[in-house]
Design an enzyme around this catalytic site. Structure first.
Site, short mmCIF file in Angstrom:
data_model
loop_
_atom_site.label_atom_id
_atom_site.label_comp_id
_atom_site.label_asym_id
_atom_site.label_seq_id
_atom_site.Cartn_x
_atom_site.Cartn_y
_atom_site.Cartn_z
N CYS A 10 0.87 -1.18 0.00
CA CYS A 10 0.00 0.00 0.00
C CYS A 10 0.91 1.22 0.00
O CYS A 10 2.13 1.10 0.02
CB CYS A 10 -0.99 -0.02 1.16
N CYS A 84 -2.22 1.38 -4.66
CA CYS A 84 -1.00 1.91 -5.28
C CYS A 84 -0.59 1.07 -6.48
O CYS A 84 0.59 1.01 -6.82
CB CYS A 84 0.14 1.95 -4.26
N CYS A 88 3.52 -0.05 -8.63
CA CYS A 88 4.16 -1.34 -8.36
C CYS A 88 4.82 -1.86 -9.63
O CYS A 88 4.17 -1.91 -10.67
CB CYS A 88 3.11 -2.33 -7.86
#
Length: 138
Positions: A10, A84, A88
């Site tokens: 996160c 998010c 990534c």
């Protein structure tokens, strides 16, 4: 069979990902390798998340937010993002999931409990897929 590695990500690695990692470690034990990280990690774990998990008998107070690295993604079999996903790194052959969950930052205990309970249900389903308890199958 090697044990799977799961990475929870996160933004701040201070709430959702820490609760998910705490549940997975607690519920799956040594059947799964558990990692967590944040795209922009905070300085400490959200104290309300710590309190909510303590109600479940899981201590995440000693956890420290960590920065998301390509190495962490590379060594993981499953990467679960929570708000998010675009930040990534993507590696072919990995299983990616995006869990849409409210951010507990700045929320009261009642809201964080709801997020916690949703995370637990998702973690339990994940364990059922990745590392079922051999004792239950007897």
């Amino acid at each position: 069979m090697t044990k799977p590695t799961v990475l929870f990500v996160c933004v701040h690695n201070a709430g959702r990902s820490q609760m998910a990692a705490g549940y997975l470690q607690h519920l799956a034990g040594d059947r799964v390798e558990v990692l967590s990280a944040g795209s922009r990690p905070g300085t400490s774990v959200n104290p309300v998340a710590v309190a909510a998990m303590a109600e479940e008998g899981i201590d995440i107070a000693g956890a420290q937010p960590k920065v998301l690295t390509e190495d962490a993604v590379r060594e993981s079999d499953v990467v679960i993002t929570m708000g998010c996903g675009d930040e990534c790194p993507y590696f072919p052959g990995k299983r990616y999931e995006d869990w849409v969950l409210d951010d507990p930052a700045g929320q009261g205990l009642d809201v964080v409990r709801r997020v916690r309970d949703e995370i637990r249900a998702r973690v339990e389903a994940l364990i059922g897929e990745l590392a079922p308890d051999p004792q239950r199958d007897r």
